[in-house]
Design a protein around this motif. Sequence first.
Motif, PDB file in Angstrom:
ATOM      1  N   ARG A 136     119.778   5.053 -27.530  1.00 17.26           N
ATOM      2  CA  ARG A 136     118.566   4.428 -28.089  1.00 17.26           C
ATOM      3  C   ARG A 136     118.055   3.303 -27.184  1.00 17.26           C
ATOM      4  N   GLY A 185     118.273  11.407 -36.535  1.00 13.41           N
ATOM      5  CA  GLY A 185     117.156  10.577 -36.092  1.00 13.41           C
ATOM      6  C   GLY A 185     116.099  11.411 -35.403  1.00 13.41           C
ATOM      7  N   GLU A 217     114.210  10.638 -33.121  1.00 11.76           N
ATOM      8  CA  GLU A 217     114.074  10.372 -31.688  1.00 11.76           C
ATOM      9  C   GLU A 217     115.022  11.207 -30.835  1.00 11.76           C
ATOM     10  N   PHE A 218     115.948  11.932 -31.479  1.00  5.65           N
ATOM     11  CA  PHE A 218     116.968  12.665 -30.740  1.00  5.65           C
ATOM     12  C   PHE A 218     116.730  14.178 -30.778  1.00  5.65           C
ATOM     13  N   GLU A 219     117.125  14.819 -29.677  1.00  8.13           N
ATOM     14  CA  GLU A 219     117.281  16.271 -29.627  1.00  8.13           C
ATOM     15  C   GLU A 219     118.733  16.553 -29.237  1.00  8.13           C
ATOM     16  N   LYS A 268     117.225  11.791 -25.752  1.00 10.55           N
ATOM     17  CA  LYS A 268     116.061  11.295 -26.482  1.00 10.55           C
ATOM     18  C   LYS A 268     114.897  12.260 -26.321  1.00 10.55           C
ATOM     19  N   ARG A 269     114.175  12.462 -27.397  1.00  6.24           N
ATOM     20  CA  ARG A 269     113.022  13.354 -27.364  1.00  6.24           C
ATOM     21  C   ARG A 269     112.015  12.843 -26.335  1.00  6.24           C
TER      22      ARG A 269
END
Length: 304
Positions: free
Chosen positions: A137, A152, A154-156, A275-276
Amino acid sequence: MEFRHLESFLAIAEELHFGRAAARLHLAQPSLSQQLQRLERSVGTELVARTSHEVRLTPAGKVFREQARAIVAQAHKAAQTAREAAAGRSGTINVGYNFAAGQHVLPAVLSKMYAEHPNVGVMLHEMRTGPQLQALRAGEVDVAMVYGRAVGAEFECRPLSRFPLVAVVGPNHKWADRPGASFSELAHEPCILFRRDQCPAMYDAIHGAASSSDITLNVEYEIDDPGAVAIVASVKPVIGFASAVRGRQIGGSVRTVPVRLYDPVPTIDLYVVWKRGRANPLIELFLDCVESRAAVPGEEPVQV
């Protein structure tokens, strides 16, 4: 001294035949001869001795050949490096990982990375799942290898492998000589656990198995460092938990014994997470190497 003159000289030095060297460079033979003459004037000495019967390097030419090769090779490497930088294939990627990833995934991935992308540096950071996701992050790592699907938006992530959990005991523990133990037997044993934020997937797998066995774990110690867990378990009559791969590898001066757990068998899934948006173009290269790695014998793939 022009770069093309060096390339022409090297073609002559390797072919020792003006016709073949000119054809190799797609030049007319008179043009090749003129380039050699200009190079020799620039150097200040004859490099190639030519008669109607043979072409050979002079002593000066033999010495010059080695230096010319180094200069041309370095120039080509510089051009290649520039192209790779423009295409996002050079630089440094920071990778977080846990013990299982370090044993089962990274050796093959790094071997492929170094072979296919030698200008990419990989910085490794070993951490538990929670600290890895915090670092991801914060942008301190570009890729994380963790237990459990990352929560989350924001994650892949992609699943990699599944590992059973084992109990870890000292060599004098009453379970040390047993091949395995039913999970329900833990109801009567003091245990070592860790805070959930350190590794939520493992924590939930342990408590989920306890719930399935209708028991409540007797947690005597809460220790976040896996190494410290092994030390305490090695000298006290308590039971720790580890992935099967870590349980097999604990050794050296810290003597512990892994004990298989069953009925149920608690398991954890290893994921690679990023992170995406993939701000670092090297992430895609790393993920391609992860995707194409060969499975380790005994490793259980997981599709979730």
